[in-house]
Design a protein around this motif. Structure first.
Motif, PDB file in Angstrom:
ATOM      1  N   GLU A 216       4.500   5.530  -5.485  1.00 43.55           N
ATOM      2  CA  GLU A 216       4.560   5.478  -6.938  1.00 43.55           C
ATOM      3  C   GLU A 216       3.540   6.428  -7.557  1.00 43.55           C
TER       4      GLU A 216
ATOM      5  N   LYS B 186       2.504   1.801  -3.389  1.00 45.80           N
ATOM      6  CA  LYS B 186       1.548   2.331  -4.361  1.00 45.80           C
ATOM      7  C   LYS B 186       1.354   3.832  -4.152  1.00 45.80           C
TER       8      LYS B 186
ATOM      9  N   ARG C  11       0.820  -1.204   0.000  1.00 46.27           N
ATOM     10  CA  ARG C  11       0.000   0.000   0.000  1.00 46.27           C
ATOM     11  C   ARG C  11       0.864   1.268   0.000  1.00 46.27           C
TER      12      ARG C  11
END
Length: 675
Positions: free
Chosen positions: A64, A61, A58
């Motif tokens: 990113e 992500k 998580r």
């Protein structure tokens, strides 16, 4: 469009203060107490590997997603890499750092490189750190911090040779002075004196500045190499001695070095050489140091020279800014004359007289000409060089534009100088040239005075003739010419000169000339001629002073005989009567002058005592009346002023007759009306 009614402002009816007052502090405190508590996320405790994997997935992500949106933001990459490092996943952290370096904007940011290398060093990956440092200094060779950090790491690891090699790589890029000094300090930490000396040589070649040479010489001095230190200063003077900006600092350091080495003569020579080389306006500190040096080590003459040198520099600056400020040149010359150096005094005089005024107008030359005068007087009195004095006078006379203006003082000083040298012929030639090129009253008068002292009367007469040909209206010249003839008992010549003078069509001060002529005749006892002169003068002017002077002459031309006294007194009375008659008939408006004349007549009658007749004058005296008259003003209302008016006896009789005539006329009209 629907109208919107605005609420009316409420009027406060009761304006008395409230029983309970509320302060601003109380309001802020209540507002803070009523704020809701900040909502914080609860702390998560991961106790399962699967849960930890989900958490990492998580977070990655999230990072990113941030990178995809704001990949240019350095802080996002840094937080991402540091988070991976906190998760002990160094491989992923390196990958993130490399990805960050792949961005062009971040690749040129040295802080990214520093944080990346810091991670490798923190985790003791030395070779990785070295590789990164090599890449960083190749990519950003002008960032000194990268070199410093790289060298510091190698030195902390004890790799002295490697650190030296990195310094050498850095020096090829010619960094600033601090980089070179860091290299020198590095070598000195390991007692590599020769290496440090070689680096200093390269340093002064790369940065040929005064501060670099001074550091080099101080390094040699610290190591006891006095000869090498002096050599450094000498090389610096050869290369940078002409640099106006930093030369003063170099010479000061060189002189202080010699002072520390107890070489006072060398230091004094350096100070004097520096004062000659450096522009005067930039050597104030140098002068202050030199004066302090002379006070400490010099004798009385040296101290005076230092102080004089400081004042000399000030004058040099002033004349450089304004070379035609002649007052500054006078002060400068006075300073040099107080020292007594002939060559320097002449040099300053020559520089001063070279600044010729810009325009051929006398007002610009009046101060300048005194430079030449002082120069000539210095050569004659102090230097006692007569040929040079004569040369100065002649050059000055050549320089002055005599066709526009001249200076009698220069001609006279030059002639008097020749007389003091017993060269009378040359003095006469100079004065004759002055009369021919630029005649002036002073030149004529001085030339005549000189010839009179030598007893050359014929020359004096010729000079007076030339003088009067040039200025026939000059009454002083005529009077002096006649005075010369009278002093020689040439009465007829003197009288002829006076006659020629009063026959001139224009005179500047005719009353002076007439008075001199009258006094001359009185002194000769020629009373008849004097009366004739007064009559001729009265034909030209009827001025009150002339009448009074004529009357006083008649009153004073008395002898001891009583009959003669009465005759003279009667002559004076006749003159006064003529004057009163003239003023009454021809100039009735001159009442004040007529009153003054009668007062003079009354004083004369009083002075004669028993022979005088005061009643004769009292019958003619006027009555003084105070009157007012209107004066019109241009910028305001009219004003009145008081003045004295004179009412003479004949005017009073006329007024009385007018009153009687008016009364008779009135009575006649009344009788006619009654009939």
């Amino acid at each position: 469009m629907a109208s919107v009614s605005l609420a009316r402002a409420m009027r406060v009816k009761n304006k008395t203060p409230a029983p309970i007052q509320i302060t601003a502090e109380q309001i802020f405190r209540e507002a803070r107490e009523r704020q809701e508590a900040e909502i914080r996320l609860p702390k998560q405790k991961i106790s399962d590997p699967t849960e930890g994997a989900d958490y990492r997935l998580r977070k990655r992500k999230e990072f990113e997603g941030l990178i995809s949106r704001v990949g240019w933001n350095k802080s996002v990459w840094v937080k991402y890499a540091e988070w991976e490092e906190s998760q002990k996943d160094l491989k992923r952290a390196r990958s993130i750092w490399e990805r960050a370096l792949g961005v062009d904007a971040l690749n040129r940011d040295h802080t990214i490189w520093l944080k990346y290398v810091d991670m490798e060093m923190k985790n003791k990956f030395v070779n990785h750190a070295r590789n990164l440092w090599d890449r960083a200094v190749i990519r950003l060779p002008r960032v000194d911090q990268l070199w410093y950090k790289y060298i510091h790491m190698e030195e902390m690891l004890g790799n002295v040779a490697g650190a030296r090699q990195i310094f050498e790589r850095w020096m090829r890029w010619m960094p600033d002075q601090q980089g070179w000094l860091s290299y020198i300090k590095f070598e000195l930490r390991y007692n590599e004196i020769e290496r440090a000396r070689e680096i200093f040589e390269r340093f002064v070649e790369c940065h040929p500045k005064v501060s670099a040479w001074i550091r080099f010489s101080k390094f040699e001095m610290k190591n006891g190499e006095i000869g090498r230190a002096r050599n450094c200063y000498e090389r610096a003077v050869d290369k940078l001695g002409d640099d106006d900006d930093e030369a003063e600092q170099l010479f000061l350091a060189f002189a202080e070095f010699e002072d520390k080495c107890k070489e006072t003569d060398r230091a004094r020579c350096i100070y004097k050489f520096a004062l000659d080389q450096i522009p005067k306006g930039r050597a104030e500190d140098l002068y202050g140091k030199f004066v302090a040096f002379e006070k400490q080590y010099g004798d009385r003459e040296g101290i005076e020279d230092a102080i004089v040198g400081k004042r000399r520099f000030q004058y040099e600056d002033q004349v450089k800014m304004n070379p035609r400020n002649y007052d500054t040149w006078f002060d400068y010359i006075r300073l040099e004359e107080s020292i007594g150096n002939k060559e320097r005094i002449r040099e300053v005089y020559e520089r001063a007289i070279a600044n010729v005024p810009p325009a051929e107008e006398k007002r610009y030359w009046q101060r300048y000409i005194y430079l030449w005068i002082n120069y000539a007087l210095y050569e004659e009195i102090d230097a006692q060089d007569m040929e040079r004095t004569r040369h100065v006078y002649l050059e000055c006379l050549k320089l002055i534009p005599h066709h526009k203006f001249s200076f009698a003082k220069i001609w006279l000083l030059a002639a008097l100088f020749e007389i003091r040298q017993l060269r009378l012929k040359e003095a006469r030639l100079l004065l004759g040239e002055a009369i021919g090129r630029a005649p002036k009253d002073k030149i004529f008068n001085k030339y005549i005075e000189i010839e009179l002292q030598f007893g050359n009367i014929d020359r004096c007469r010729k000079l007076y003739e030339k003088y009067l040909e040039w200025s026939p209206e000059n009454c002083h010249a005529w009077s002096k010419f006649a005075g010369l003839e009278r002093s020689l008992y040439e009465t007829e010549r003197a009288r002829a000169v006076f006659e020629l003078a009063i026959d001139q069509p224009a005179l500047d001060i005719p009353e002076l000339l007439w008075k001199a002529y009258i006094d001359f005749e009185i002194s000769e006892g020629e009373f008849e001629r004097t009366r004739a002169l007064y009559e001729r003068l009265l034909n030209r002017t009827k001025h009150l002073k002339v009448w009074i002077s004529y009357a006083k002459f008649e009153a004073s031309a008395m002898e001891s005989d009583v009959e003669q006294k009465k005759k003279c007194l009667q002559n004076a009375r006749d003159v006064f009567e003529r004057t009163v008659s003239y003023l009454r008939i021809s100039a009735p408006e001159l009442k004040e002058e007529r009153g003054m004349l009668l007062e003079e007549w009354l004083n004369m009658e009083n002075s004669f005592g028993e022979l005088g007749d005061v009643n004769l004058v009292h019958a003619k005296l006027p009555k003084k009346l105070t009157k007012r008259r209107q004066i019109d003003m241009e910028d305001g209302p009219a004003v009145y002023e008081e003045y004295i008016d004179y009412l003479f006896p004949e005017e009073m009789q006329a007024n009385n007759l007018n009153i009687l005539a008016s009364a008779y006329k009135w009575k006649k009209q009344r009788v006619a009306s009654e009939d």
